[in-house]
Design a protein around this motif. Structure first.
Motif, PDB file in Angstrom:
ATOM      1  N   SER A  44      -8.929  12.198  25.901  1.00  0.00           N
ATOM      2  CA  SER A  44      -8.814  12.067  24.266  1.00  0.00           C
ATOM      3  C   SER A  44      -7.876  13.122  24.001  1.00  0.00           C
ATOM      4  CB  SER A  44     -10.241  12.222  23.871  1.00  0.00           C
ATOM      5  OG  SER A  44     -11.003  11.271  23.957  1.00  0.00           O
ATOM      6  N   LYS A  92      -4.944  11.359  22.186  1.00  0.00           N
ATOM      7  CA  LYS A  92      -5.267  10.560  21.069  1.00  0.00           C
ATOM      8  C   LYS A  92      -4.355  10.775  20.217  1.00  0.00           C
ATOM      9  CE  LYS A  92      -9.853   8.999  22.443  1.00  0.00           C
ATOM     10  NZ  LYS A  92     -11.158   9.259  21.932  1.00  0.00           N
ATOM     11  N   TYR A 121      -2.621   8.183  17.233  1.00  0.00           N
ATOM     12  CA  TYR A 121      -2.558   8.240  15.708  1.00  0.00           C
ATOM     13  C   TYR A 121      -1.543   8.640  14.798  1.00  0.00           C
ATOM     14  CZ  TYR A 121      -7.743   7.612  16.439  1.00  0.00           C
ATOM     15  OH  TYR A 121      -9.030   7.088  16.552  1.00  0.00           O
ATOM     16  N   ASP A 134     -14.855   0.707  13.998  1.00  0.00           N
ATOM     17  CA  ASP A 134     -15.412   1.324  15.429  1.00  0.00           C
ATOM     18  C   ASP A 134     -16.650   0.448  15.766  1.00  0.00           C
ATOM     19  OD1 ASP A 134     -16.172   3.649  17.080  1.00  0.00           O
ATOM     20  OD2 ASP A 134     -17.872   4.084  15.822  1.00  0.00           O
ATOM     21  N   LEU A 146      -9.878   6.931   9.630  1.00  0.00           N
ATOM     22  CA  LEU A 146      -8.871   7.420  10.744  1.00  0.00           C
ATOM     23  C   LEU A 146      -9.187   8.605  11.037  1.00  0.00           C
ATOM     24  CD1 LEU A 146      -5.142   6.546  11.448  1.00  0.00           C
ATOM     25  CD2 LEU A 146      -5.880   9.068  11.261  1.00  0.00           C
ATOM     26  N   LEU A 154     -10.737  10.365  14.663  1.00  0.00           N
ATOM     27  CA  LEU A 154     -10.140  11.315  15.604  1.00  0.00           C
ATOM     28  C   LEU A 154     -10.989  12.661  15.705  1.00  0.00           C
ATOM     29  CD1 LEU A 154      -7.640  11.780  17.746  1.00  0.00           C
ATOM     30  CD2 LEU A 154      -6.309  12.454  15.484  1.00  0.00           C
ATOM     31  N   SER A 189     -13.666  12.076  17.808  1.00  0.00           N
ATOM     32  CA  SER A 189     -13.021  11.335  19.193  1.00  0.00           C
ATOM     33  C   SER A 189     -13.753   9.980  19.601  1.00  0.00           C
ATOM     34  CB  SER A 189     -12.924  12.320  20.394  1.00  0.00           C
ATOM     35  OG  SER A 189     -12.146  12.226  21.441  1.00  0.00           O
ATOM     36  N   ASN A 213     -13.850   6.550  20.793  1.00  0.00           N
ATOM     37  CA  ASN A 213     -12.971   5.723  21.605  1.00  0.00           C
ATOM     38  C   ASN A 213     -12.735   4.409  21.227  1.00  0.00           C
ATOM     39  OD1 ASN A 213     -12.854   7.735  23.432  1.00  0.00           O
ATOM     40  ND2 ASN A 213     -14.633   7.124  24.701  1.00  0.00           N
ATOM     41  N   THR A 271     -10.372   3.922  18.387  1.00  0.00           N
ATOM     42  CA  THR A 271      -8.695   4.119  18.779  1.00  0.00           C
ATOM     43  C   THR A 271      -8.530   3.096  19.531  1.00  0.00           C
ATOM     44  OG1 THR A 271      -9.667   6.494  19.225  1.00  0.00           O
ATOM     45  CG2 THR A 271      -7.535   5.937  20.106  1.00  0.00           C
ATOM     46  N   ALA A 304      -4.782   4.125  24.874  1.00  0.00           N
ATOM     47  CA  ALA A 304      -5.427   4.741  23.713  1.00  0.00           C
ATOM     48  C   ALA A 304      -6.365   5.804  24.164  1.00  0.00           C
ATOM     49  CB  ALA A 304      -6.195   3.728  23.090  1.00  0.00           C
ATOM     50  N   LYS A 324      -7.207  19.433  19.751  1.00  0.00           N
ATOM     51  CA  LYS A 324      -7.971  18.343  20.298  1.00  0.00           C
ATOM     52  C   LYS A 324      -8.526  18.532  21.758  1.00  0.00           C
ATOM     53  CE  LYS A 324      -9.607  14.274  20.056  1.00  0.00           C
ATOM     54  NZ  LYS A 324     -10.750  14.449  20.928  1.00  0.00           N
TER      55      LYS A 324
END
Length: 687
Positions: free
Chosen positions: A366, A369, A373, A389, A420, A424, A427, A429, A432, A463, A550
């Motif tokens: 991640s 990511k 983004y 999501d 968004l 992030l 995190s 998944n 994303t 992703a 991150k």
């Protein structure tokens, strides 16, 4: 009559032998005189192997590198007068008077040799000793002595006394594999020649006679007695005063056991050698000064930080240091220049010299990511844009068979439509993957190519960070955010200086790509700040310092990352097993790697409170409200349509800007442009 004849024949025989001997010796001298020029040239143009020195950005020594023997070269002007006087007093009192050979010393040596019926003393001058040490063997043969004699006479016509002394003191061994007096001074006393005391100088003068016998690390008293003898000799010749003699005699210099390399950052040294050895064949023998971008203070702090996180990790997995195969790596880069300030390739170099910063590639998970983004933001998404999501399955063909891929969130749940920013920060998944699918893989991949990353997967797995990158490469690509859109290639070596003082190799910061605009990169920074403030990276938080970053955790907890930055520095932390085996269930990047990141910045801030603490807001970043919350937006990434009536007032935007920029004296960007009004565009078409 017979007796007279016998005596006469004996005298003639002796005379014949003398004449023959004289002819042989004369012939040997003549031959030597006409055949030593090549040897003479070697001493005149004396170019011994000299160790090279690796330095940090502030000129602090990191290590010496050399082949077989360690030698530093000292010019005559560097050599203390006490060393010169002590050497001359003990080895060749008439050195400055004779012309290479000392007839009185030779006569004394001949008498001793005759009495002993063998060669026991050579009567060599310092000039002759130089010749013996650099060209000839120490074997006591007449042929060698003749050649030495001739070379000494010729050498004194070419070199000055000072030049001869300089070569001599740089050629002789001082034990412990130290060649030359400068090497010995730094090795035994950890001092430059200019800082030596009279007693220390005398100890160095006494060492070369029998380096093993007088080794101060084993036989300190032996060497001290010899040094005191040298001091007395200087006093008896009137070259030092009685007060100097008495004071020096009482001194007890401290002697150190110093490693030859004096290597304080072995992973750095290995990497420097790896990068340069193909360019310079004499890298280890040319006497170079190699200046790196490393800051030893920050490097040592990074080492402590990695060890701190490692100890916490061992406690978590319940493993012992001497039995575990867990390891880690950490690299710190200066945002603006790409200069590598710290490079720690493992937790213990003695156990493993493998450099995990540069020589290994791991899945970033991640922690990759943000680049996906960022592409979404640059296509018109805003941090407040809602993305799904939601659970989703994808079918694709692999080896002729249809395969179904159903990604999941770490929490094994889904939240419906979320912003968004939240996707992030937490995190997520699924969010994303859905966003990448909706944007289109091609649009993502084409932009990611600017990152100078090889083998980017051309499918949805991108992703979730399904690619292999080294910590060094992660440091490079994270400068996209920390350097406001401009990616900088990390730089380790700044320049090389020859032994003559000229710069023969130099590098400059290399900008690889303008991945995005400054205002767009700041939108990502604002999100990654929230990752630390309230998201998966809470363990990386440091009071009084704005940080962005991150977490990264790969399948089965094989890799744990924290990739982040402050307004000045980018830092990458990784932990895992070299064998690509799981660390332990629950070993996430936030739990495992973030503490080391926080430790580094906490102690950096304590040591240097003047570092820049707040991120700069580039021109073009504006502030609005959406669903009662403040949010940043730009012309490229406007607020979603439903917030058209919620733009913050000009006064409020100025207050926000003031709070965010109260410590940005080094701002590279122009003053923030804040204005009322709404120039957002429709973005619903992207969903």
């Amino acid at each position: 009559m017979k007796i007279v004849n016998i005596i006469d024949k004996s005298v003639k025989a002796i005379l014949a032998i003398i004449v023959l001997g004289a002819l042989v010796i004369g012939g040997a001298f003549y031959y030597a005189y006409n055949n030593v020029d090549s040897d003479l040239e070697k001493i005149v143009n004396y170019t011994p192997n000299i160790s090279s020195e690796i330095l940090d950005r502030n000129g602090k020594r990191i290590a010496y590198i050399f082949k077989k023997q360690h030698r530093l070269y000292a010019t005559y002007n560097e050599i203390p007068i006490y060393v010169v006087e002590g050497l001359v007093a003990m080895e060749d009192t008439k050195f400055f008077e004779h012309h290479g050979v000392n007839p009185d010393a030779i006569l004394r040596a001949i008498i001793k040799d005759i009495k002993a019926r063998r060669f026991v003393e050579g009567g060599s001058t310092i000039t002759q000793q130089l010749i013996k040490n650099t060209l000839l063997s120490s074997e006591k043969k007449l042929s060698r002595k003749i050649k030495e004699f001739v070379l000494a006479l010729k050498l004194e016509n070419v070199l000055s006394k000072e030049e001869i002394l300089e070569r001599y003191l740089n050629a002789i061994p001082y034990g412990n594999n130290y060649l030359g007096i400068k090497t010995a001074a730094q090795g035994y006393f950890r001092k430059d020649l200019s800082d030596l005391t009279l007693k220390e100088s005398a100890m160095l003068v006494g060492l070369p006679n029998a380096p093993s016998y007088f080794n101060p690390l084993r036989h300190y008293k032996r060497l001290e007695r010899r040094a005191n003898l040298i001091l007395y000799r200087l006093y008896s010749l009137g070259w030092i005063t009685k007060e100097q003699y008495e004071e020096a005699k009482k001194e007890k210099p401290k002697v150190y056991k110093t490693t030859l390399t004096q290597n304080v950052a072995p992973y750095v040294v290995d990497e420097v050698v790896r990068r340069l050895q193909g360019k310079f064949k004499d890298l280890k023998t040319g006497g170079y000064k190699i200046y790196t971008t490393i800051d030893l203070q920050k490097h040592n702090l990074a080492k402590r930080s990695l060890s701190y996180g490692y100890d916490k990790l061992l406690h978590f997995v319940d493993e012992e240091k001497n039995k575990t195969n867990l390891n880690g790596a950490m690299v710190v880069v200066e945002n603006k220049t790409g200069d590598i300030l710290a490079l720690v390739g493992g937790v213990d170099y003695k156990k493993s010299s493998f450099n995990r910063v540069t020589m290994t590639k791991r899945q970033p998970g991640s922690s990759f990511k943000p680049f996906v983004y960022q592409r979404a933001l640059d296509l018109g998404y805003n941090p407040a844009t809602k993305i799904p999501d939601l659970a989703r399955s994808f079918k694709y063909v692999k080896n002729g068979q249809t395969v179904t891929w159903t990604p999941q969130n770490y929490e094994r749940d889904f939240k419906g439509f979320i912003t968004l920013r939240e996707a992030l920060v937490e995190s997520r998944n699924l969010a994303t993957v859905n966003m990448v699918y909706d944007i289109g893989i091609d649009k993502i991949i084409n932009k990611l190519k600017l990152l100078d990353v090889k083998d980017i997967p051309k499918n949805l797995s991108i992703a979730l960070g399904n690619l292999a990158l080294s910590p060094m490469k992660m440091a490079q690509i994270y400068t996209v955010f920390s350097n406001y859109g401009h990616m900088i290639e990390p730089r380790l070596i700044s320049k090389m200086v020859s032994k003559y003082g000229s710069v023969i190799y130099e590098t400059k910061p290399k900008e690889i790509a303008n991945f995005t605009k400054p205002e767009q990169a700041y939108l990502m920074t604002s999100i990654l700040e929230d990752v630390i403030k309230r998201g998966t990276g809470k363990n990386a938080k440091v009071e009084g310092l704005e940080l962005a970053g991150k977490t990264g955790t790969t399948n089965d907890y094989i890799d744990a990352w924290f990739c982040g930055y402050s307004p000045e520095f980018t830092t990458i932390v990784w932990y895992g097993r070299d064998a690509y085996k799981p660390i332990k269930k629950g070993a996430t990047g936030g739990r495992v790697a973030a503490p080391a990141f926080a430790y580094f910045y906490k102690h950096l801030l304590e040591r240097d409170p003047s570092i820049i603490r707040k991120f700069k807001i580039p021109s073009g970043v504006k502030v609005g409200f959406i669903d009662g919350k403040k949010e940043f937006y730009t012309k490229t990434s406007p607020l979603p349509k439903r917030s058209r009536q919620n733009i913050a007032s000009k006064k409020e935007q100025k207050n926000i800007a003031t709070n965010k920029n109260n410590a940005t004296k080094k701002d590279d960007f122009s003053v923030i442009e804040l204005f009322e009004g709404d120039d957002t565009q429709e973005v619903e078409s992207l969903f």
